[in-house]
Design a protein around this motif. Structure first.
Motif, mmCIF file in Angstrom:
data_model
loop_
_atom_site.group_PDB
_atom_site.id
_atom_site.type_symbol
_atom_site.label_atom_id
_atom_site.label_comp_id
_atom_site.label_asym_id
_atom_site.label_seq_id
_atom_site.Cartn_x
_atom_site.Cartn_y
_atom_site.Cartn_z
ATOM 1 N N THR A 213 0.842 -1.196 0.000
ATOM 2 C CA THR A 213 0.000 0.000 0.000
ATOM 3 C C THR A 213 0.881 1.251 0.000
ATOM 4 N N ILE A 214 0.241 2.391 -0.205
ATOM 5 C CA ILE A 214 0.979 3.653 -0.160
ATOM 6 C C ILE A 214 1.650 3.823 1.193
ATOM 7 N N ASP A 330 -1.556 -1.974 -9.966
ATOM 8 C CA ASP A 330 -2.145 -1.030 -9.003
ATOM 9 C C ASP A 330 -1.659 0.376 -9.362
ATOM 10 N N VAL A 331 -2.404 1.044 -10.227
ATOM 11 C CA VAL A 331 -1.966 2.347 -10.717
ATOM 12 C C VAL A 331 -2.205 3.459 -9.706
ATOM 13 N N ASP A 332 -3.008 3.191 -8.683
ATOM 14 C CA ASP A 332 -3.214 4.207 -7.647
ATOM 15 C C ASP A 332 -2.009 4.269 -6.708
ATOM 16 N N THR A 333 -1.463 3.120 -6.387
ATOM 17 C CA THR A 333 -0.267 3.084 -5.528
ATOM 18 C C THR A 333 0.990 3.402 -6.320
ATOM 19 N N ARG A 335 1.940 5.251 -9.153
ATOM 20 C CA ARG A 335 1.388 6.280 -10.030
ATOM 21 C C ARG A 335 2.254 6.589 -11.240
ATOM 22 N N SER A 338 0.736 5.521 -14.616
ATOM 23 C CA SER A 338 -0.285 6.427 -15.165
ATOM 24 C C SER A 338 0.328 7.712 -15.690
#
Length: 420
Positions: A213-214, A330-333, A335, A338
């Protein structure tokens, strides 16, 4: 068959040393005629002695007065002159110009560009301008300068076909990707109709932090980020793999290499790294390229095309492979993936800015000057500033150098502000 004569730029790095290993195994078909390094003079001298290389270059201009440079000059003059190269004078040079000069040598057939970073773009450009085959491991050549490189490659391909040098079927072979993923896609597309391709699947191992996770990544150290689970790579590429920036760069490369729209290029996490990439066709069929996780396989294919030579490593044993897993990234973590895709979709000079900022941020992280998550923050801040000022259409190497310099200055200032 005459030996293919090769210049290896970045001969002491991961790709460079594995290229030399391929040449050791196929010395009847390949010959090293030029070697370039950044600073590793001792290793360069050892490589030159082993392979009898009479053209050497050192990129780091600060080493011009190093006594080992005199040793290198004496060495290249003392080596035996290969048959057919009696008129070629030995050479040794220091500085980026000397590295690029190796691409112009008349006795060079293929240039393996394994330079790290944006410095490799000019070498790729001059290789193709000289009409030589470019075996490309330098991501930045296409990420930063794809709009300049691909038209040159097309022109060399046309010349190869017109002169009868190109294979009777398949690509003409002016630009051979060494990257595992693009080499895989290249091979899956051999003999296929481009109009029947619906999607390119670029595989990713997920890096050492897959599933994190972040919050987990806030305190990541350089040592942790350098510990790649399946591939043995240099420091910069290992960090890019951990942030998934590497996959973002590969998406941009795939767009240029295969003339594929971004909405038809997807990234899929394949932790075992057994599937190196896949091509999906309009009828729902998928071709996948599988093999041992060893870069000598794509390196060798880039040098042997259109032939296939004896395997440089032990082949994959499917009886012991076990399961194959797949997952969405996991493009949110992570980044950076993206950010790179956005840079590619916007195009113009934005990928150059993204790449330069990433190089600065990765160097700052490795020096423990910024945190791991700051890499993406630095890249995003630099890209936002450039988009605010106006993205430009790519027109020349000089323009890209200027944009690169601006982005490095901006990113460096951002990193300094993060430390203060």
């Amino acid at each position: 068959m005459a030996k293919r004569r090769i210049a290896v730029l970045g001969s002491t790095g991961s790709i460079g040393t594995q290229t030399l290993d391929v040449v050791r195994q196929h010395g009847d078909k390949l010959e090293i005629v030029g070697l370039a390094v950044n600073s590793s003079l001792d290793v360069l001298l050892a490589q030159a002695r082993e392979f009898g290389v009479r053209h050497l270059a050192v990129g780091n201009a600060a080493l011009a007065n190093d006594p080992r440079c005199d040793e290198a000059r004496a060495l290249v003059r003392s080596l035996a002159v290969p048959e057919g190269q009696e008129d070629a004078e030995a050479s040794f040079g220091v500085g980026s110009e000397a590295v690029v000069a190796l691409t112009q040598l008349p006795e060079v057939d293929v240039v393996v560009n394994a330079l790290v970073g944006a410095a490799g773009l000019e070498a790729s450009y001059t290789t193709l301008k000289a009409g030589k085959v470019l075996a490309l491991a330098n991501k930045e050549s296409l990420v930063v300068g794809g709009d300049l490189i691909m038209p040159l490659a097309a022109a060399v391909d046309a010349d190869r076909r017109a002169s009868g040098v190109a294979p009777a079927t398949g690509p003409a072979g002016a630009l051979m990707p060494i990257d595992s993923e693009h080499g895989a896609i290249y091979q899956c597309l051999l003999g296929e109709n481009p109009r029947e391709i619906s999607k390119l699947w670029v595989t990713a191992s997920g890096g050492p932090f897959r599933g994190k996770t972040i919050a987990d990544l806030e305190a990541v150290t350089p040592a942790q980020a350098l510990a790649h689970p399946t591939w043995n790579m240099g420091a910069k590429i290992s960090i890019d793999s951990s942030t998934l920036m590497n996959k973002g760069l590969e998406v941009i490369e795939a767009h240029h290499l295969f003339a594929m729209p971004y909405d038809q290029i997807e990234v899929v996490v394949q932790p075992q790294s057994a599937i190196h990439s896949m091509v999906e066709f309009t009828d729902g069929s998928v071709l996948a390229h599988l093999g041992t996780t060893d870069m000598r396989i794509p390196i060798q294919f880039a040098l042997s095309y259109p032939e296939r030579w004896e395997a440089p490593v032990r082949p994959l044993d499917f009886r012991t492979l076990g399961s194959l897993e797949f997952a969405a990234p996991d493009v949110d973590t992570f980044r950076c993936l993206s950010l790179a895709r956005h840079a590619g979709e916007v195009g113009g000079t934005l990928p150059a800015v993204m790449n330069a900022a990433n190089e600065v941020a990765v160097a700052a992280f490795l020096a423990e000057q910024i945190g791991y998550l700051d890499i993406a923050r630095c890249v995003e801040a630099t890209m936002d500033a450039h988009e605010g000022a106006g993205v430009q259409v790519v027109e020349s190497l000089e323009q890209l150098k200027a944009v690169d310099a601006w982005a490095r200055a901006f990113a460096s200032e951002w990193a300094r502000g993060r430390r203060s």
